[in-house]
Design a protein around this motif. Structure first.
Motif, PDB file in Angstrom:
ATOM      1  N   SER A  76      24.824 -40.348  40.011  1.00 38.71           N
ATOM      2  CA  SER A  76      25.009 -39.825  41.366  1.00 38.71           C
ATOM      3  C   SER A  76      26.330 -39.091  41.517  1.00 38.71           C
ATOM      4  O   SER A  76      26.510 -38.320  42.472  1.00 38.71           O
ATOM      5  CB  SER A  76      24.928 -40.976  42.378  1.00 38.71           C
ATOM      6  N   LYS A  77      27.246 -39.319  40.597  1.00 41.83           N
ATOM      7  CA  LYS A  77      28.543 -38.650  40.670  1.00 41.83           C
ATOM      8  C   LYS A  77      28.609 -37.442  39.750  1.00 41.83           C
ATOM      9  O   LYS A  77      29.594 -36.708  39.732  1.00 41.83           O
ATOM     10  CB  LYS A  77      29.649 -39.653  40.329  1.00 41.83           C
TER      11      LYS A  77
ATOM     12  N   GLY B  99      22.235 -41.291  49.695  1.00 42.24           N
ATOM     13  CA  GLY B  99      21.422 -40.162  49.293  1.00 42.24           C
ATOM     14  C   GLY B  99      20.076 -40.226  49.966  1.00 42.24           C
ATOM     15  O   GLY B  99      19.865 -40.970  50.936  1.00 42.24           O
TER      16      GLY B  99
ATOM     17  N   ALA C 108      16.592 -46.633  42.710  1.00 44.01           N
ATOM     18  CA  ALA C 108      17.414 -45.777  43.576  1.00 44.01           C
ATOM     19  C   ALA C 108      17.148 -46.093  45.046  1.00 44.01           C
ATOM     20  O   ALA C 108      18.080 -46.166  45.863  1.00 44.01           O
ATOM     21  CB  ALA C 108      17.124 -44.309  43.279  1.00 44.01           C
TER      22      ALA C 108
ATOM     23  N   PHE D 291      21.681 -36.919  45.912  1.00 41.19           N
ATOM     24  CA  PHE D 291      22.847 -37.801  46.031  1.00 41.19           C
ATOM     25  C   PHE D 291      23.858 -37.212  46.999  1.00 41.19           C
ATOM     26  O   PHE D 291      24.113 -36.001  46.981  1.00 41.19           O
ATOM     27  CB  PHE D 291      23.507 -37.994  44.663  1.00 41.19           C
TER      28      PHE D 291
ATOM     29  N   ASN E 188      23.955 -33.316  41.889  1.00 40.01           N
ATOM     30  CA  ASN E 188      23.578 -33.227  43.303  1.00 40.01           C
ATOM     31  C   ASN E 188      22.201 -33.816  43.509  1.00 40.01           C
ATOM     32  O   ASN E 188      21.945 -34.525  44.479  1.00 40.01           O
ATOM     33  CB  ASN E 188      23.572 -31.767  43.772  1.00 40.01           C
ATOM     34  N   ASN E 189      21.262 -33.477  42.604  1.00 42.12           N
ATOM     35  CA  ASN E 189      19.914 -34.018  42.683  1.00 42.12           C
ATOM     36  C   ASN E 189      19.310 -34.058  41.290  1.00 42.12           C
ATOM     37  O   ASN E 189      19.774 -33.367  40.384  1.00 42.12           O
ATOM     38  CB  ASN E 189      19.044 -33.192  43.629  1.00 42.12           C
TER      39      ASN E 189
ATOM     40  N   LEU F 132      24.432 -45.059  39.345  1.00 40.24           N
ATOM     41  CA  LEU F 132      25.593 -44.702  40.159  1.00 40.24           C
ATOM     42  C   LEU F 132      26.427 -43.623  39.470  1.00 40.24           C
ATOM     43  O   LEU F 132      26.966 -42.725  40.116  1.00 40.24           O
ATOM     44  CB  LEU F 132      26.443 -45.953  40.413  1.00 40.24           C
TER      45      LEU F 132
ATOM     46  N   MET G 111      24.522 -47.050  47.521  1.00 40.03           N
ATOM     47  CA  MET G 111      24.527 -45.660  47.074  1.00 40.03           C
ATOM     48  C   MET G 111      23.978 -44.814  48.219  1.00 40.03           C
ATOM     49  O   MET G 111      23.051 -45.235  48.913  1.00 40.03           O
ATOM     50  CB  MET G 111      23.668 -45.494  45.820  1.00 40.03           C
TER      51      MET G 111
ATOM     52  N   ARG H   3      27.330 -36.835  47.423  1.00 35.97           N
ATOM     53  CA  ARG H   3      28.563 -36.974  46.628  1.00 35.97           C
ATOM     54  C   ARG H   3      29.793 -37.117  47.509  1.00 35.97           C
ATOM     55  O   ARG H   3      30.821 -37.630  47.084  1.00 35.97           O
ATOM     56  CB  ARG H   3      28.712 -35.780  45.689  1.00 35.97           C
TER      57      ARG H   3
ATOM     58  N   GLY I 192      30.054 -40.693  47.940  1.00 33.25           N
ATOM     59  CA  GLY I 192      30.508 -41.295  46.681  1.00 33.25           C
ATOM     60  C   GLY I 192      31.989 -41.126  46.478  1.00 33.25           C
ATOM     61  O   GLY I 192      32.683 -42.026  46.000  1.00 33.25           O
TER      62      GLY I 192
END
Length: 461
Positions: free
Chosen positions: A319-320, A356, A345, A367, A323-324, A316, A354, A369, A372
């Motif tokens: 993911s913040k 994405g 994931a 992800f 981007n990938n 997690l 999450m 964002r 998020g």
């Protein structure tokens, strides 16, 4: 007159009042001498067993037998003439003698079992103590039993079973107690009931629920301060072990903002999880050393609950930051294989914890964002870990070594190179501004707590 003759003569007395008095006098004479060596102890125990055998004969009469058994239970519990082991044996002998007539001796059997369970509990034989209490007749229609007494027995059984790590059996008795709790005014029983609920949730790996229950109990002022801090610490541990997601983020936010948490030994790991910082292996190992046995149990995939929690938290956090990211780079970051990283994931995305997408052809995880940022705002978490020192730095390093597998944000484009929609910059900007304001507010609070006069003078200006 010797013991056998006295016992026989009492049995010949016709008057119930005189017979009861005779049994009381005989019982007192048995226990009046302090038995010091094993032979004296054995002789006393044999006399008590013969006393019970004679006093509970059907020919004696129910009224006399009940009174004799009640006097016996009270006297044995109070005497110092018998060792704990001998007390245990005579109590068990008494239960054996009335086993076929329990309905006639319900009150006396309940008292004997209560004392016997206390002996086992003092010896830390939790399972045997619970088993003894389970034999107390609570559902009989032959006597009126107060609900508080029933709840007290059930809760005690629950507590003993939890000490023996028998959460499933404990839950069954907790459910029985829950039906009667509405009529219970005893604050101690209510508190023990709530604590038992939290502990059962903890044992069943329902860590988010357990954390919430522990935290609620930690505010009850009737509990000793040290015990409240211990319960708060248990809440933090359960929050850390809970599956990553918005609900855990809210729980972490609640605990992090609790001023008492700063005095806990687990505050550092709580802070890192709250701020979405990646956890290192040495920090995890130190935390694992404080966990209970059931919290270290293996899951079907041969990982522990802590392993799962840390992997999901670090995922997690990633993911913040990104981007990938490629499967290989994510696996290296999480300390697992690329396949395990992809599976974890995928599971979190499928459960809505999450947001994405996964490109299995390119072996990339993308992800969302924007989602998020919304979760962080909703949970009250600090987020924005990608803009801060260590976590952001490690992400950049990983990106440099992967030959472009990790793509950072391009502020001038609406889509990334793989055609995935980029998040709205205004949403990320708003989230970052709120994060910054939250940090400033916390710093002012910390400075105000340490230097109140300085802050007051600045505010006055």
């Amino acid at each position: 007159m010797d013991f056998e003759a006295r016992l026989a003569s009492i049995g010949q007395v016709a008057n119930q009042k005189d017979k009861i008095k005779g049994y009381q006098d005989l019982l007192a004479s048995i226990l009046q001498d302090s038995a010091t060596d094993e032979s004296q102890q054995a002789a006393t125990r044999q006399q008590l067993e013969k006393f019970i055998t004679a006093a509970t004969e059907e020919s004696v009469g129910l009224v006399v037998s009940r009174q004799a058994l009640s006097d016996f239970t009270t006297a044995v519990d109070a005497t110092s003439s018998l060792s704990t082991e001998n007390k245990k044996e005579v109590y068990k002998h008494a239960l054996d003698k009335v086993q076929g007539r329990v309905v006639s001796f319900e009150e006396q059997v309940s008292a004997i079992r209560t004392h016997l369970a206390t002996i086992y509990e003092d010896e830390e034989d939790w399972a045997e103590a619970a088993q003894v209490l389970m034999g107390i007749p609570l559902d009989s229609g032959h006597r009126i039993i107060p609900n508080e007494y029933k709840v007290g027995v059930y809760i005690r059984i629950v507590r003993l079973l939890l000490e023996d790590d028998e959460a499933i059996s404990a839950e069954a008795y907790l459910n029985r107690a829950s039906v009667l709790m509405r009529d219970t005014k005893d604050l101690s029983l209510q508190l023990t009931f709530k604590l038992s609920q939290a502990r059962i949730s903890d044992f069943k790996n329902k860590f988010l629920e357990a954390s919430s229950r522990y935290h609620e109990i930690s505010y009850i002022q009737d509990v000793d301060y040290d015990e409240r801090m211990h319960i708060l610490s248990a809440s933090v541990v359960c929050a850390v072990l809970a599956p990553a997601g918005p609900q855990r983020s809210r729980m972490l936010a609640t605990l992090y903002k609790d001023d008492r948490s700063q005095r806990l030994p687990h505050f550092s790991i709580l802070e890192k999880m709250y701020l979405d910082r990646v956890l290192r292996s040495n920090e995890v190992s130190e935390f694992a050393g404080t966990l209970k046995q059931h919290q270290l149990a293996l899951l079907p995939d041969n990982t522990t609950v802590l392993d799962r929690a840390v992997i999901e938290h670090n995922l997690l956090s990633a993911s913040k930051i990104y981007n990938n990211i490629s499967f290989e780079e994510l696996g290296a970051l999480l300390g697992v294989t690329p396949e395990q990283a992809e599976a974890r994931a995928s599971k979190m995305m499928g459960e809505g914890r999450m947001s994405g997408s996964i490109d299995q052809i390119e072996r990339l995880i993308f992800f969302d964002r924007t989602h998020g940022a919304q979760l962080r705002l909703g949970a009250g978490a600090k987020g924005g870990a990608g803009s801060k020192g260590g976590a952001g730095g490690s992400g950049s390093g990983a990106g440099g070594s992967s030959g472009g597998a990790i793509n950072t944000m391009d502020d001038e484009e609406d889509q990334d190179v793989n055609g995935h929609e980029a998040p709205m910059l205004s949403t990320l900007w708003d989230a970052s501004i709120q994060d910054l304001c939250g940090h400033v507010e916390e710093l002012v609070g910390i400075i105000g707590a340490k230097y109140p006069e300085y802050v007051a003078s600045k505010i006055a200006l």
